[in-house]
Structure formats: structure tokens, C-alpha cells
Design an enzyme around this catalytic site. Structure first.
Site, PDB file in Angstrom:
ATOM      1  N   GLY A 124      16.205  19.801 -11.930  1.00 23.75           N
ATOM      2  CA  GLY A 124      16.915  19.502 -10.688  1.00 23.75           C
ATOM      3  C   GLY A 124      17.994  20.526 -10.379  1.00 23.75           C
ATOM      4  O   GLY A 124      18.317  20.763  -9.211  1.00 23.75           O
ATOM      5  N   ALA A 158      18.364  16.712 -13.776  1.00 23.63           N
ATOM      6  CA  ALA A 158      18.639  15.290 -13.556  1.00 23.63           C
ATOM      7  C   ALA A 158      19.191  14.655 -14.829  1.00 23.63           C
ATOM      8  O   ALA A 158      19.037  15.188 -15.926  1.00 23.63           O
ATOM      9  CB  ALA A 158      17.349  14.590 -13.150  1.00 23.63           C
ATOM     10  N   GLU A 204       9.977  19.432 -16.109  1.00 23.19           N
ATOM     11  CA  GLU A 204       9.592  18.051 -15.796  1.00 23.19           C
ATOM     12  C   GLU A 204       8.262  17.613 -16.397  1.00 23.19           C
ATOM     13  O   GLU A 204       8.120  16.470 -16.825  1.00 23.19           O
ATOM     14  CB  GLU A 204       9.556  17.844 -14.268  1.00 23.19           C
ATOM     15  CG  GLU A 204      10.921  17.742 -13.618  1.00 23.19           C
ATOM     16  CD  GLU A 204      11.569  19.092 -13.331  1.00 23.19           C
ATOM     17  OE1 GLU A 204      11.057  20.139 -13.799  1.00 23.19           O
ATOM     18  OE2 GLU A 204      12.608  19.107 -12.646  1.00 23.19           O
ATOM     19  N   GLU A 219      16.259  23.190  -8.638  1.00 22.00           N
ATOM     20  CA  GLU A 219      15.880  22.726  -7.294  1.00 22.00           C
ATOM     21  C   GLU A 219      17.082  22.757  -6.349  1.00 22.00           C
ATOM     22  O   GLU A 219      16.959  23.129  -5.183  1.00 22.00           O
ATOM     23  CB  GLU A 219      15.278  21.318  -7.389  1.00 22.00           C
ATOM     24  CG  GLU A 219      13.917  21.332  -8.084  1.00 22.00           C
ATOM     25  CD  GLU A 219      13.321  19.947  -8.235  1.00 22.00           C
ATOM     26  OE1 GLU A 219      13.916  19.130  -8.957  1.00 22.00           O
ATOM     27  OE2 GLU A 219      12.275  19.677  -7.626  1.00 22.00           O
TER      28      GLU A 219
END
Ligand code: NAD
Length: 697
Positions: free
Chosen positions: A97, A56, A120, A100
Site C-alpha cells: 500500500g 497496509a 500482497e 500504491e
């Protein structure tokens, strides 16, 4: 781009393909277009060989861009539901991310050297786009839990036998992924999705979760993220995937709204920003440095030599006497011998490192170094003399650096014929352990020298922060005020161990009195004498001086604020010190009052904030976040609180100013110190944070 029926969708947002709103939007559009195009049979998602995606975009976290549609979970859903198979081609870096997104793809082809990770929790968050639900389905519950809780990176190849890895590409990753996609055929429908894989939870998994949960509950100073991440992974084992994803989302939202994740994200971004100096960029010329000199082989010089050796430099150590030189060389050798004994180095590595070390008493040995750092006694004339000798000995263009803690770098620079080549490299003790490096810019220091020093800091694996010249630079100037306020709290009625405990409970790695005992109380004594001479109006508690007059210099003398006994770790409160403080209060006519822990923390931390704001006003610190970095990396400030300036913003600058004014107004208080810095007042009045100080007229 279409290759024989395979559409390659490229993530192209240097440097690390952060999944910003813009990139998510483009990816979704490209995915829809590929699905609509009859010529496309399969889709490959590809970054480049070095990076798939770093995850992210943390810069978006403070705004609605982070969640604006298409959010990352929405994009991943679209990938999972793609009618045409999606193959992720995963280059060396695949984090957060980015991983993911890869978990949402139907197939994953990794480069053989790829590393994966879900960092994270280090930002006070948990993987909130399916990571806690899909990774366990790919690699098993305990392996996923370990990766998620540690935040560490691991080689993708370690998971080659799991559903995470469909292929490891040893050569051209993109070609391998396209080839893989081409081999897929319609009779393989439905395309495999990790979300559809059953997750078998064995009794051992449940026991493991219990065990980790208990361990996390017993750990202090971690913040809520690790436990929330554990509960999300546990939910994967308990709930159907959609309910698990909902639970993950709920837990993520709770963390995201909390102060700890704001603090940790701030700390992360602050460290990145600290390397940037206005007017200096990649185009600024730098001076290649491979061989360095270190003058003075005492506590700091030997530590600095170790730091440079560890980073691959050749080091020439220079001393004024044979004995001191031999002692210094022995310290460095023993350090590496210790690592060898602990098997953290092998013999060949140890030999190679020590092969780069030499010692000398003659400045001629520094004739071919590109940089020399002096770490001789903290005495202006001694240092000026050493710099003059370095100026004569070092080649043109070489950098002369000083590790001074308190002396005026400009006066040192003036002793040389090349003040533009003089810079402060303020390492902290022990230099080989402490992460912080203050890079001190003198009045005449050249851009290229600053640029080189900042880059050097990175190579030495330090967190470098630029500071202007002032007494104590950023860190110690603030520390002096913090210690002064801690001393005045003794006068007012608190005891050293109460103050230490209050600040340690709040999160500081070590309270001020324990810290002084460790550093040596004589150091503070000398600093106070100098400060008092320069500014007789400065208020200090006399207790620290009385302690020093009794020879209680701290750990090294067995007695300081605490008493130190052989065989016992840490100090114990000493009734003698309590009597000394009591007697002093009585003599000085001070009436002790009961002081709560909260007030102790407020006074000590706001002392840092006020001085930090003054440093900003004076331009000594370039940005408030630099002040935070100094305190996080060098002074044991709790990362979960983001640094003193971030903490002040979290409290509301108007509240901080109001409290300072209350302290300033109280009878017998230090009105001069507690007058809030004008910058703080103006920011509070305009309801702005430090980052927007530029908006003030
Ligand atoms: P130290 O007394 O342990 O070491 C100083 C060394 O310099 C001694 O070995 C001495 O023999 C040598 N020396 C003195 N004059 C010399 C000369 N003319 N030529 C060559 N060598 C000479 O001191 P230290 O604690 O290592 O501090 C050194 C410097 O680092 C000081 O400027 C100090 O302010 C700074 N510093 C110290 C700390 C700390 O915590 N000790 C932290 C940051 C910066």
C-alpha cells in the site's frame, strides 16, 4: 511543516509506517489543510530515510478498520486530485500500500537505495489500491506483472528510466524532494497522474499474459491469489482505468473473503508473534555471541556449524575422535566447495567462511566461546558428561546449549553448575536447510539466555519458537500423535500410499510414511519402545515395528514403507508391505474397512490439533500461533491452511470437538486419545478462538 512554500507531510508510525486507519485519517486531514493553506504551493509526502511505508496494517485485516473511510483507495484518490502537486519522497522501503500511495502522487523522488515491492500475493491477496492498474502504466505491463506475481522487492533504481522514478536522490532525500517540489511551477498544470497515462499493450504483452496464465493454472498449492493478480493486471491492458480499478477491487474482495488469505496473513503475523516471550523485551540484557563451539560433528553438528558460519560466527568444532573430526570438517568444507562450484559463493567468500572454522579434540579450544551447542549421541549420560566438560571449559556467562530431540533438558542442566545458562537449541535436519528452531526453556533457564537464544535464531535466519520442556517439545510431540494415528489407520483398513496421497493432496509437503522412510524408521522404533515403556496403555499399530524387524528402515536401506530403486526418485508402493499389513490384520483379528481420504485427513490433522491444545494447556507452547509456526516452518504443513490450530478454527472448534467425540465413541477406537483436550472443549462451548483463551474463567 512548511519550507519555502512546500508543505512536508510526515508519515510517522514506527516501525514501518503501516497505513492504519489512524495514519490514513491524519494524512487526509493534513492534505486537505495544505490544499486550503494559501502559503502552500506544493506538498511532499515523506516517511524517513529508511522507510516510506511498509504498506497496509495487516492487524486491521480482520476488522472493519481496513476499509473504514478514508480507505487507502480513497486517500489515494484525494492525493491524485490534489490541486497542489504532491511529491512522494521515498526512503529505502516502499512496499504494498505504501507503493500504491506513491503511485497516486504526481511525482516520485526515491532514495538511491530504495527498494519497492508489492508483496500482497504472498499474503493471498493482490494490490487492491490501484497497484495492478497504475504500476503497469508506470513501468510497463510485463515488469509490473513480474513484480506483482513474485511479491519480491526490487531496487527502485532499476526503474530509473520509467515514469515511476522522477529523481533518484543520492544524499538528503527530504531536501531533494523539497527542492524538486520547489522547482514545480503553475504552468505545468495539470499535474501528471499515472492513471491518465495510456497503457500500450503490444502483441508480445498479450502472449506473455497467456503464457503466465497457463503456467499458473498448472501450478498446484498456490491458492487463487496469483491468478487473480494476473487477471487484474490483464484488465489494466484491456479496460479504461476506472473500470480496471473496479475489476481490481472486485478481484481483491474475492481474495480477501477467502480462507487462503486469512491463512497466509495469520501465518505472517504468527511468525512475527513467535519471537515474543512474556517478560522478555528489548530491555532484557543479552549476551554478545561471536564465537561458538559445536560438540559432535555428525549429521546435526556439521549442519549447525554451517548455519553459524553462514551467519558470520567463528566456529570451533569439537569431536571425541580424530577420524570423526576429520570427517565432520570435510563435510563442512565440501558444503562450501559445492556452493563455490555452483557459483553461489566466490573463492574469497569461501576462504573467509572456512577461515572461521577450526576443529579440535580438546575442550580447551572452547575456552573463549560465548556459546557451545552439543549435538552428540542422543544418550542422557553421554550428554550430561559433555555438558559437565563444557561447564568446566567455557568462560563464566557463556551459554551451554543442547540439540537434544527427546531428552529432559532439566536433567541435562542439573549436570552443570550453571543451569541458568543451559538452553535447548533444537535444530531440524538438515540444519542448514530447515527454517525452524525450537528454543527450549528449562526450569532454570535465565531470561537473558532465552533472549539471547531468540535473537541468535533471528541472526541465523531461523524462525524461532520458544518451547517448554516435554518429550518431543512442540513439534515432535505432536508428530508422534500424528504418526500414531496414521499407523492406526493402517490397522483400520487404509494403505500407506493412500494415507500419504490423501494428506499430500490436502497440501502436506510429504505424507507420514514417506516422511518416516526419509528420516529412518529405526528412529520411530526407538521412540515407540521408550514411549511404551513409560506408558504401557498407549496404543500403537504393530505394523511399523514389524517393518523394522525386517530391517526396512526406509530410504537408507532401499526398503521401508516403499521400495526404493537405484536411479528412480521417490519410492514405489511395495506389495510386500501390503502383505505384511494384511497378515498382521488377520492375526490381530482386525476387520479392514474402506476409509475415505477425507476421514484420513480429519484424523491425522485433528490428532495434531488435540495435541497442540494439550501443549497450550500445559504451557509448553506460549500461544496457538506458535504451534502453527512450528508446523509451517518445520513439518511441511501447507501455508495456505495457516497451521493446524488456525485450520481447526476455520473448521469451527465446536465441529472439531464433535468429530473427535465421534472418533472417541466408536467401537475399538482410541477413546483416550480422541477425548478432546479440555481447553478445546471450553473454547468451543464459549465460541472463542485460541487467541481468546485468556477470557475463559
Ligand atoms: P550423529 O550420530 O550423526 O552424530 C553424533 C556425533 O557426536 C558423532 O560424530 C560422534 O562421534 C559425536 N560424539 C559422540 N560422543 C561424543 C563426545 N562425548 N564428544 C564429542 N563428540 C561426540 O547424530 P546426529 O543425528 O547428528 O544427532 C546428534 C544430536 O542431534 C542428537 O541429540 C539428536 O537427537 C539431535 N537431533 C538429531 C536430528 C536428526 O534428524 N538427526 C534432528 C534434531 C536433533
Amino acid at each position: 511543516m512548511l519550507h519555502d512554500g512546500v508543505a512536508v507531510l510526515s508519515l510517522d508510525r514506527p516501525p514501518i509506517n503501516n497505513l492504519s486507519f489512524e495514519l490514513r485519517t491524519h494524512l487526509l486531514q493534513a492534505l486537505d489543510a495544505a490544499n486550503a493553506d494559501p502559503a502552500v504551493e506544493a506538498i511532499v509526502l515523506h516517511g524517513n530515510d529508511k522507510v516510506f511505508s511498509g504498506g497496509a496494517d495487516i492487524n486491521e485485516f480482520g476488522s472493519d478498520l481496513a476499509t473504514r473511510s478514508p480507505s487507502l483507495p480513497e486517500l489515494i484518490r484525494a492525493v491524485e486530485n490534489s490541486r497542489k502537486p504532491v511529491v512522494a519522497a521515498l526512503g529505502d522501503l516502499c512496499l504494498g500500500g505504501g507503493l500504491e500511495l506513491a503511485l497516486g502522487c504526481h511525482y516520485r523522488v526515491f532514495s538511491a537505495s530504495a527498494r519497492i515491492g508489492l508483496p500482497e500475493v504472498t499474503l493471498g491477496l493482490l494490490p487492491g489500491a490501484g497497484g495492478t492498474q497504475l504500476l503497469p502504466r508506470a513501468i510497463g505491463l510485463d515488469a509490473a506483472l513480474n513484480l506483482i506475481l513474485s511479491g519480491r522487492q526490487q531496487a527502485a533504481a532499476d526503474f530509473r528510466d520509467t515514469a515511476l522514478v522522477d529523481e533518484l536522490a543520492t544524499e538528503d532525500l527530504r531536501a531533494a524532494a523539497v527542492d524538486f517540489a520547489r522547482r514545480l511551477s503553475a504552468d505545468m498544470v495539470p499535474w501528471p497522474r499515472l492513471r491518465d497515462r495510456p497503457l500500450r499493450v503490444e502483441v508480445e504483452d498479450e502472449l506473455y499474459i497467456h503464457f503466465v496464465r497457463d503456467r499458473l493454472k498448472g501450478q498446484k498449492g498456490q491458492g487463487p491469489a496469483p491468478l487473480a493478480a494476473l487477471e487484474a493486471v490483464a484488465a489494466a491492458g484491456r479496460l479504461p482505468v476506472d473500470e480496471g480499478l473496479e475489476e481490481e477491487g472486485r478481484l481483491f474482495a474475492g481474495l480477501h473473503a477467502g480462507p487462503q488469505s486469512r491463512a497466509l496473513c495469520h501465518a505472517f503475523l504468527a511468525e512475527r508473534a513467535a519471537g515474543k516471550i512474556p517478560g522478555i523485551d528489548d530491555s532484557t540484557p543479552t549476551i554478545p555471541v561471536e564465537r561458538v563451539g559445536v560438540v559432535g560433528a555428525g549429521t546435526m553438528g556439521t549442519g549447525i556449524a554451517i548455519v553459524f558460519l553462514n551467519a558470520g560466527f567463528e566456529v570451533a568444532l569439537l569431536e571425541s575422535g580424530e577420524q570423526a573430526l576429520e570427517r565432520g570438517l570435510a563435510v563442512v568444507r565440501e558444503h562450501f566447495a559445492g556452493l563455490l562450484a555452483k557459483k553461489r559463493l566466490d573463492q574469497a567468500q569461501c576462504d573467509a567462511l572456512l577461515g572461521k572454522l577450526s576443529g579440535s579434540l580438546d575442550y580447551a579450544a572452547l575456552g573463549d566461546v560465548q556459546l557451545a551447542v552439543e549435538a552428540v549421541f542422543e544418550d542422557l549420560e553421554v550428554k550430561r558428561q559433555v555438558l559437565r566438560r563444557l561447564d568446566e571449559a567455557l568462560p563464566d556467562g557463556a551459554i551451554l546449549a543442547s540439540n537434544t530431540s527427546t531428552l529432559d533438558l532439566n536433567l541435562l542442566a542439573e549436570a552443570t553448575s550453571r543451569p541458568e545458562s543451559v538452553v535447548g537449541l533444537h535444530f531440524f535436519s538438515p540444519a542448514q536447510v530447515m527454517r525452524l528452531l525450537e528454543v527450549v526453556r528449562g526450569r532454570r533457564t535465565a531470561d537473558s539466555v532465552m533472549a539471547t537464544a531468540m535473537r541468535l535464531g533471528k541472526r541465523l535466519q531461523k524462525v524461532s519458537v520458544a518451547s517448554g520442556v516435554c518429550d518431543g517439545f512442540i513439534g515432535n510431540r505432536m508428530l508422534n500423535e500424528y504418526l500414531r494415528v496414521a499407523g492406526l489407520l493402517l490397522d483400520a483398513g487404509a494403505l500407506p500410499w493412500q494415507i500419504d496421497r490423501a494428506l499430500e493432496t490436502w497440501g502436506m509437503a510429504m505424507g507420514p510414511f514417506r516422511m518416516c522412510d526419509m528420516a529412518g524408521n529405526d528412529i520411530g522404533w526407538a521412540i515407540r519402545k521408550r514411549q511404551r515403556a513409560a506408558d504401557p496403555g498407549l496404543r500403537f499399530s504393530a505394523t511399523a515395528d514389524l517393518l523394522c524387524e525386517q530391517g526396512r528402515f526406509g530410504q537408507k536401506t532401499g526398503k521401508g514403507w516403499y521400495r526404493y530403486e537405484a536411479g528412480r526418485r521417490g519410492g514405489t508402493p511395495d506389495p510386500e508391505v501390503e502383505r505384511l499389513i494384511d497378515a498382521y490384520r488377520t492375526r490381530a483379528g482386525l476387520l479392514p474397512r474402506t476409509i475415505g481420504d477425507r476421514e484420513i485427513v480429519e484424523r491425522c490433522i485433528y490428532a495434531l490439533v488435540n495435541e497442540g491444545a494439550r501443549l497450550l494447556e500445559e504451557g509448553i507452547a506460549l500461544r496457538a500461533s506458535d504451534v502453527d509456526v512450528v508446523y509451517l516452518a518445520g513439518y511441511g504443513f501447507p501455508r495456505l491452511r495457516g497451521g493446524p490450530m488456525h485450520y481447526a478454527e476455520e473448521q469451527g472448534l465446536a465441529n472439531v470437538v464433535r468429530r473427535m467425540r465421534e472418533f472417541a465413541c466408536e467401537e475399538g477406537g482410541d477413546a483416550r486419545f480422541w477425548t478432546p483436550a479440555p481447553l478445546l472443549v471450553r473454547l468451543a462451548e464459549h465460541d472463542l478462538g485460541f487467541g481468546r483463551a485468556g477470557e475463559l474463567q
